[in-house]
Write a protein that holds these residues in place. Structure first.
Motif, PDB file in Angstrom:
ATOM      1  N   ALA A 127      -4.403  -2.746   0.218  1.00  0.00           N
ATOM      2  CA  ALA A 127      -3.457  -2.974  -0.873  1.00  0.00           C
ATOM      3  C   ALA A 127      -4.185  -3.146  -2.200  1.00  0.00           C
ATOM      4  N   GLY A 187      -5.225   0.129  -3.533  1.00  0.00           N
ATOM      5  CA  GLY A 187      -4.097   0.812  -4.163  1.00  0.00           C
ATOM      6  C   GLY A 187      -3.760   0.233  -5.524  1.00  0.00           C
ATOM      7  N   THR A 228       0.830  -1.206   0.000  1.00  0.00           N
ATOM      8  CA  THR A 228       0.000   0.000   0.000  1.00  0.00           C
ATOM      9  C   THR A 228       0.863   1.253   0.000  1.00  0.00           C
TER      10      THR A 228
END
Length: 254
Positions: free
Chosen positions: A245, A248, A160
């Motif tokens: 994550a 992202g 991330t």
């Protein structure tokens, strides 16, 4: 084998090839927790004479701490490596792959889980050489699952940050959370010996549950009472940090 499994396997193999081609890159994540284990055992070994330790040898007590430190370092290194790939443009080429972003994320995280076995194996060998008793097969299998799980969770956090900052200069931010997460637990002393504020932090810190799960076999027997909270904690960390994550991954390049 379907195409997504091929992508995941390829990314995991790429990470392992990096270890083989540049073994020096894996040395810090192996040596650092080993040095902690040996150094703290030598300096604070007599602390286990406190009644709260229940007569457990201090080295046995902190071996699981070093195992989780190795997992945390490995997970953070995965984010640093991704930031390097972003800087060098390799990650842009990866994004044109027709595989879904979640598949790419799983492949990168899987590489962290597999690489976490390297420091874990080395640490267990060193611990046995220091006189730590073999924890038993059930405890060892549980340790493998929890170490790989924590490495995956920290890798998600580091990924991330890598996608957010796109530079290896963010490495300290990637490393500090895993290190602090392991430190602010019952890492070096039972809860009753901790300062009041630290006891509170250790109680709410999910990594404490993971640590107590790994500690089984090294200190006492493996029980379902300590196993299921550890598994649930590491699963929760993976889901929560994995969601960040994945967010992202889906936003990058958009």
């Amino acid at each position: 084998m379907n195409a997504q499994a091929v992508v995941v396997g390829a990314l995991a193999r790429r990470a392992l090839n990096e270890v083989l081609r540049v073994p020096g890159a894996a040395i810090p994540g192996v040596l650092a927790p080993t040095i902690f284990l040996i150094g703290l055992s030598a300096v604070f070994g007599e602390a286990a004479q406190q009644a709260a330790y229940g007569g457990v040898d201090f080295t046995d007590y902190i071996v699981p701490v070093s195992l989780l430190q190795g997992a945390a370092f490995t997970g953070a290194a995965t984010g640093v490596n991704l930031a390097r790939d972003v800087e060098q443009g390799w990650f842009d080429r990866l994004l044109v792959c027709p595989a879904p972003r979640v598949t790419l994320l799983v492949g990168i995280v899987a590489s962290a889980a597999v690489r976490a076995l390297l420091p874990m194996t080395f640490l267990i060998v060193v611990a046995l050489a220091l006189g730590v008793g073999f924890p038993g097969v059930p405890a060892l299998l549980l340790t493998v699952v929890l170490v790989m799980g924590l490495a995956s969770a920290i890798a998600c956090y580091a990924i991330t940050l890598a996608l957010r900052f796109k530079t290896q200069a963010a490495a300290p931010l990637m490393q500090v959370v895993g290190f602090a997460g392991v430190l602010f637990t019952t890492a070096y002393a039972p809860k009753e010996l901790l300062a009041g504020w630290l006891e509170v932090v250790a109680t709410v810190n999910p990594v404490t549950l993971v640590l107590e799960g790994v500690r089984q076999g090294f200190v006492g027997d493996v029980t379902w009472h300590d196993t299921w909270p550890a598994l649930l904690a590491v699963l929760g960390l993976c889901v929560a940090l994995g969601a960040l994550a994945l967010r992202g991954m889906r936003r990058v390049g958009v």
